[in-house]
Motif scaffolding. Structure first.
Motif, PDB file in Angstrom:
ATOM      1  N   GLN A  39       0.855  -1.183   0.000  1.00  0.00           N
ATOM      2  CA  GLN A  39       0.000   0.000   0.000  1.00  0.00           C
ATOM      3  C   GLN A  39       0.890   1.231   0.000  1.00  0.00           C
ATOM      4  N   LEU A  40       0.835   1.994  -1.085  1.00  0.00           N
ATOM      5  CA  LEU A  40       1.564   3.241  -1.155  1.00  0.00           C
ATOM      6  C   LEU A  40       0.881   4.258  -0.247  1.00  0.00           C
ATOM      7  N   THR A  41       1.430   5.447  -0.149  1.00  0.00           N
ATOM      8  CA  THR A  41       0.781   6.492   0.640  1.00  0.00           C
ATOM      9  C   THR A  41      -0.660   6.643   0.189  1.00  0.00           C
ATOM     10  N   LEU A  42      -1.593   6.583   1.144  1.00  0.00           N
ATOM     11  CA  LEU A  42      -3.006   6.609   0.809  1.00  0.00           C
ATOM     12  C   LEU A  42      -3.380   7.943   0.171  1.00  0.00           C
ATOM     13  N   LYS A  43      -4.388   7.888  -0.718  1.00  0.00           N
ATOM     14  CA  LYS A  43      -4.766   9.061  -1.493  1.00  0.00           C
ATOM     15  C   LYS A  43      -5.186  10.219  -0.606  1.00  0.00           C
ATOM     16  N   THR A  44      -6.013   9.965   0.408  1.00  0.00           N
ATOM     17  CA  THR A  44      -6.483  11.018   1.299  1.00  0.00           C
ATOM     18  C   THR A  44      -6.380  10.540   2.743  1.00  0.00           C
ATOM     19  N   PRO A  45      -6.325  11.461   3.707  1.00  0.00           N
ATOM     20  CA  PRO A  45      -6.196  11.082   5.123  1.00  0.00           C
ATOM     21  C   PRO A  45      -7.379  10.281   5.654  1.00  0.00           C
ATOM     22  N   THR A  46      -8.517  10.304   4.953  1.00  0.00           N
ATOM     23  CA  THR A  46      -9.696   9.583   5.435  1.00  0.00           C
ATOM     24  C   THR A  46      -9.852   8.210   4.791  1.00  0.00           C
TER      25      THR A  46
END
Length: 669
Positions: A420-427
């Motif tokens: 899992q790369l850095t998630l698109k949004t904090p939510t």
């Protein structure tokens, strides 16, 4: 065989060929010898008569006399010479069947017959009312233009049921029946445009190509506007880099609402099939918005299922994008192999599995570019009444979206190198392993805990999750492992985390009973607590085993004292051994409840660690070598241990100390 011929049960392939491949109807009960005689009679009488009686046709289009005389002689000599060398009738029959099935007869007859008239295009053939007669064979060099990949062969008949694709009604009242001379067809042979224009819907042309029984070869770099293609006979589709794009279904000539498009798929794989080399553009974002939620959940690019039997589906070298539903939606009864796949902006998931299938995924890249898209891997599994279950293997899966996996009773999931790369949004939700009652193994992966929609981790029933050699990263303010509150106590449940790097807020938030949790060989660094609770009635595990770990925590190692006077079940244990707790000066180890059995062995500390017993707890200490190591004797000023036990060593003096009372430790001689 090269030509698609539907064969009646128990009818030999050669007899079927004779009764179906030439423009004359024979009885399927013919013997091999009778069928062969009928074929020769047709060649010698009917075909020669067609040529002789249509001098205008032959003179205008091509000089047939010498060419076809030679072809006829060549074909007759080939067969005569071959059969003269066979001794047994059974061998003759076998060879005839073999020639019918491998396409030899089709190719020989095609060479003899198919160039009676050659047209530039199929459209030109349709419009020719002067030269086409019953029984003649025709070749076209394209459908709308020469070399547009629509070249085809036809036999002209005075009977037929026109469908506009494989059987075409001509302007002179006859019918052109397509003949499949090669082992493949193209959508252009049936009239597909492949120009990507809204007004040119290629769906029907592609559907006829798929049902031809031949391999379907699409043209590289073309865009076919299509949807609702049903694969209900075994098929192989080679995209060769083309795009299958849905039209703007809200516009002319479709005029659909978002709700009406809910269950529309680009491809519906309901039979054994191979799908390779496509870009599947669901083209949803011009009229569908993320705020529409799961309205389009079943509008996947590829739907896979069969309600009556298990099918085998192979999907490779494809890209799916702009999907209001899923990239691939696997419902049930399927053996699915997915390799080298990319999915971009698929709302519910790049691949979603909801039924009883065997699924193997390798080399998948998934990316969410639009805020609110979930992307990634989504499974909602359940075993059926017959005991069939989901078996899922995933390797080399990279995403910046969710990884949500459920395993049914008796099922299993193996995931290796899931990144899992850095998630698109904090939510974003990150990873969720939920409603588990099977076995799940995760290795060599990078998991990111997002904001949980419900549970981050839930073991339910006879379930086991094992995560090893992986990195697990939490989101600020949320636990890395979050157990759902008040899960049913209906069987053994176990979480094993081995040789992992763990970073985040709280490591574990307890909200479930009757579960074994084991950490072994991990490097854990959390800003909050190693173990906390969610304020539930009884958030204690059955066994908490932490060994061979380095743990750095910001608040407390354990914090369970929010729940007053919890009664531990018989046999509940905290087992802590070979732990490096250095760097946690002044932190507490807090235990609540009565009847807890706590086992300490070789805890290495460099500061004052305080054991706090809440809710009237009276833990028991046992085991060999219950030793806490501290840097200096002056660090031995913490309270809460059991008087009379020699459980501390100061590294500066090498002296063993026994806890007396309060904060007093007495050196042993």
């Amino acid at each position: 065989m090269s030509e698609h011929i539907e064969r009646a049960p128990h009818v030999p392939p050669f007899v079927t060929f004779v009764t179906s491949a030439v423009p004359m109807v024979f009885d399927n009960s013919l013997s091999y010898y009778e069928a062969l005689c009928a074929l020769w009679k047709w060649l010698q009488d009917d075909v020669v008569n067609v040529i002789n009686n249509n001098a205008t046709v032959t003179e205008e289009y091509i000089d047939l006399t010498n060419e076809y005389t030679q072809k006829f002689i060549e074909l007759k000599n080939y067969v005569d010479t071959y059969f003269d060398n066979l001794d047994v009738q059974e061998e003759i029959n076998h060879k005839l069947d073999e020639m019918a099935e491998d396409g030899t007869l089709t190719r020989l007859l095609a060479d003899y017959l198919q160039t009676q008239i050659i047209y530039d295009t199929t459209l030109e053939m349709i419009a020719d009312a002067d030269h086409l007669v019953d029984g003649i064979r025709v070749e076209t060099l394209g459908y709308r233009a020469v070399n547009d990949n629509g070249a085809a062969f036809f036999v002209i008949k005075n009977t037929g049921t026109a469908n506009g694709y494989s059987v075409i009604d001509l302007e002179n009242g006859l019918y052109a029946h397509m003949v499949y001379v090669n082992d493949f067809v193209t959508p252009e042979m049936f009239g597909a445009y492949g120009d990507g224009l809204q007004a040119h819907n290629d769906s029907d042309a592609i559907q006829f190509a798929v049902r031809s029984g031949k391999v379907v070869e699409f043209s590289p770099d073309k865009t076919y506007m299509c949807y609702g293609i049903v694969i209900d006979t075994p098929a192989t589709l080679h995209g060769n880099g083309c795009t299958l794009k849905r039209p703007d279904l809200q516009d002319e000539p479709y005029n659909m609402t978002v709700t009406q498009t809910e269950k529309i798929n680009t491809l519906k794989a309901h039979e054994d099939c191979i799908i390779d080399g496509f870009t599947l553009d669901n083209n949803c974002f011009s009229y569908w918005q993320v705020s529409d939620g799961h309205t389009q959940g079943r509008s996947a690019a590829i739907e896979v299922w069969n309600s009556s039997k298990k099918i085998k589906v192979e999907i490779s070298n494809c890209t799916c994008k702009n999907s209001a539903g899923d990239g691939i939606w696997i419902i049930q009864q399927s053996d699915v192999q997915i390799t080298n796949f990319r999915s971009i902006d698929c709302f519910r998931g790049g691949v979603t599995i909801v039924g009883y299938s065997d699924v193997n995924i390798s080399n998948w890249y998934s990316r969410a570019d639009t805020v609110g898209m979930l992307e990634g891997l989504n499974t909602e599994m359940a075993g059926d009444a017959s005991g069939d279950s989901m078996h899922l293997n995933v390797s080399n899966f990279i995403t910046n979206g969710q990884v949500k996996v459920q395993v049914p009773s008796g099922g299993y999931c193996n995931m290796d190198n899931v990144i899992q790369l850095t998630l698109k949004t904090p939510t974003d939700r990150g990873w969720t392993f939920a409603a588990l009652s099977g076995v799940m193994n995760v290795t060599n992966s990078v998991l990111r805990t997002g904001v949980p929609g419900n549970a981050q981790t839930l073991l339910n029933g006879n379930a086991t999750i094992s995560i090893s050699n992986s990195t697990i990263l939490g989101t600020t303010g949320y636990p890395v492992f979050n157990f759902l509150a008040d899960a049913p106590n209906n069987g053994m449940k176990k979480l094993l985390v081995k040789d992992c790097i763990i970073k985040g807020d709280n490591c574990i938030n307890l909200g479930v009973n009757e579960v074994d949790i084991e950490f072994d060989g991990c490097d854990i660094e959390v800003t909050g607590q190693m173990v906390g609770n969610r304020g539930n009635t009884a958030p204690q595990p059955r066994n908490m085993i932490i060994s061979n770990c380095k743990i750095k925590f910001g608040d407390r190692l354990f914090n369970t004292n929010k729940v007053a006077d919890v009664t531990w079940s018989e046999g509940v244990n905290y087992r802590l051994s070979n732990l490096d707790l250095t760097g946690n000066a002044g932190s507490d180890i807090q235990i609540s409840g009565t009847g807890a059995t706590i086992w300490f062995n070789n805890l290495i500390m460099n500061g004052a660690q305080k054991l706090t017993l809440g809710g009237g707890a009276n833990p028991k200490f046992y085991g060999q070598g219950r030793i806490i190591t501290v840097a200096t004797a002056s660090d031995l000023n913490f309270r809460g241990w059991v008087a009379g036990d020699d459980i501390a060593i100061a590294l500066d003096t090498g002296t063993r100390y026994r806890y007396t009372s309060g904060t007093t430790w007495t050196a042993l001689s």
